[in-house]
Design an enzyme around this catalytic site. Structure first.
Site, short mmCIF file in Angstrom:
data_model
loop_
_atom_site.label_atom_id
_atom_site.label_comp_id
_atom_site.label_asym_id
_atom_site.label_seq_id
_atom_site.Cartn_x
_atom_site.Cartn_y
_atom_site.Cartn_z
N LYS A 122 0.85 -1.20 0.00
CA LYS A 122 0.00 0.00 0.00
C LYS A 122 0.88 1.24 0.00
O LYS A 122 1.74 1.40 0.86
CB LYS A 122 -0.92 0.02 1.23
CG LYS A 122 -1.81 1.26 1.29
CD LYS A 122 -2.78 1.20 2.46
CE LYS A 122 -3.67 2.43 2.50
NZ LYS A 122 -4.64 2.40 3.62
N ASP A 227 -13.27 5.75 10.56
CA ASP A 227 -13.80 5.60 9.20
C ASP A 227 -14.32 4.18 9.03
O ASP A 227 -14.01 3.49 8.07
CB ASP A 227 -12.73 5.92 8.17
CG ASP A 227 -13.31 6.29 6.81
OD1 ASP A 227 -14.53 6.53 6.74
OD2 ASP A 227 -12.56 6.32 5.82
#
Length: 395
Positions: A122, A227
């Site tokens: 990532k 989130d």
């Protein structure tokens, strides 16, 4: 952003010395002059121009002019190469495969290490989009200093890796962290699918309870995801959830902790009602269910991600999401962002979900009541033994 790692094997030691010199020089210069690059790289001034020209051709650095001199700055491709070089030396990355996801602020690739096992790479890319309000809360910078997107991306990766390590060590369902350098994280590749791709589920009440329990369990350990939604939850074949994406995670002692906690809960309730027709009267509340029993937030600080870095990144995250002084903290500018993914979501190549979930997500809690009234006309309403409301769409 495309990651072409093929040229990495053909780059010389001198090329990386020049890249590293520009990275170091960027700490105090917006654009780094050639004499400083030569000094930091310890290469001859006469030969430095050849390496700089080659790096510009490969689009790893860029040339810019100021009123005083011509200088050079690192771009994300060059930052990628510096991180990949370090990760390859450690044996964490031996080859880079296909891109499997792209987010508003990250790119996701399949990679393999020296052990030939597949993993996930990532790359955090803060600054991919222009945020109008970064300067609103940048008191952690000097007046003559502007925030470096690469520095903030590095902090974002450091924070995510630190939280992932602590959560994995304490048995939370998260990917196993493998390595981290600069703005890159290497983690375990899991056989799971994003919750947003799942259209039907056998027992929505069971998964709903597991996710709410996970929110409460995090809070009892001193953490709030920030989130917690269908974009950041993976589901295994056996139905068990995996939690991903932690750059926005905060402590329960944060000033806006209750707001973040309630938002996480509301995201799950709204999604389950919209996607599965499942609505429960039972859901956690911050005042009752977020009693701190463990100090994982303190352990994260002890892991090397300092309080100063945490403050910088949190202030940046807040400033990038604030629309104006009259809006709720962390609300988005809907006119500008309505066609864009959320800050930390991953959009997968095979994701063909066109049910308008992004629009629903932008609408938020303000329209929940209106939406429920209109949905009732198209749904059969049932109640289970616990008094939970189950809405099933009519065929």
């Amino acid at each position: 952003m495309k990651l072409d790692a093929k040229a990495l094997r053909y780059m010389s030691t001198e090329d990386f010395r020049v890249l590293t010199a520009i990275e170091i020089g960027s700490r105090n210069h917006d654009i780094v002059p050639a004499p400083l690059i030569a000094q930091l790289s310890r290469l001859r001034s006469g030969g430095i121009n050849k390496f700089i020209t080659d790096l510009i051709k490969r689009k790893l650095i860029a040339s810019e002019s100021s009123s005083k001199y011509v200088g050079y700055k690192l771009v994300y491709a060059g930052y990628d190469y510096l991180a990949l070089k370090t990760l390859s030396k450690r044996g964490s990355v031996a080859s880079v495969g296909n891109q499997i996801g792209v987010g508003k602020e990250s790119d996701i690739f399949v990679i393999a290490g020296d052990n030939e096992e597949q993993a996930v790479l990532k790359l955090h890319r803060l600054g991919r989009l222009s945020f109008r309000n970064v300067k609103n809360k940048r008191d952690y910078f000097r007046p003559d200093q502007s925030p470096s997107w690469m520095y903030m991306s590095r902090l974002s990766a450091m924070k995510e890796y630190a939280f992932m390590q602590v959560l994995h060590q304490h048995g939370f369902p998260v990917p196993k962290p493998i390595d981290q350098n600069r703005h890159c994280i290497v983690m375990e590749l899991l056989d799971a699918h994003p919750l947003r791709q799942i259209e039907k589920i056998g027992e929505p009440g069971k998964l709903y309870s597991e996710l709410m329990d996970l929110i409460v369990r995090l809070a009892k350990h001193g953490l709030i995801h920030g989130d917690f939604n269908e974009f950041n939850i993976l589901i295994r074949d056996d139905g068990s959830p995996i939690l991903i994406d932690f750059p926005q995670m905060v402590s329960t002692s944060h000033a806006n902790a209750e707001f973040y906690f309630n938002r996480d809960v509301d995201c799950i309730r709204t999604f389950f009602k919209r996607r599965f027709g499942y609505e429960s009267v039972l859901y956690p509340k911050f005042a009752l269910d977020a009693n701190k029993e463990f100090d994982l937030d303190v352990q994260v600080a002890a892991s090397g991600f300092t309080k100063k870095e945490q403050t910088q990144l949190e202030a940046f995250m807040e400033s990038e999401q604030v629309g104006d002084s009259n809006t709720t903290p962390h609300s988005h500018d809907e006119e500008e962002d309505e066609d864009l993914p959320s800050d930390e979501e991953i959009v997968y190549a095979d994701d063909n979900d066109n049910d308008g979930s992004e629009d629903d997500r932008e609408t938020g809690r303000a329209n929940e009541d209106d939406a429920s009234d209109s949905d009732d006309d198209d749904c059969d309403i049932e109640y289970d033994r616990l008094g939970n409301t189950i809405r099933r769409k009519r065929a």
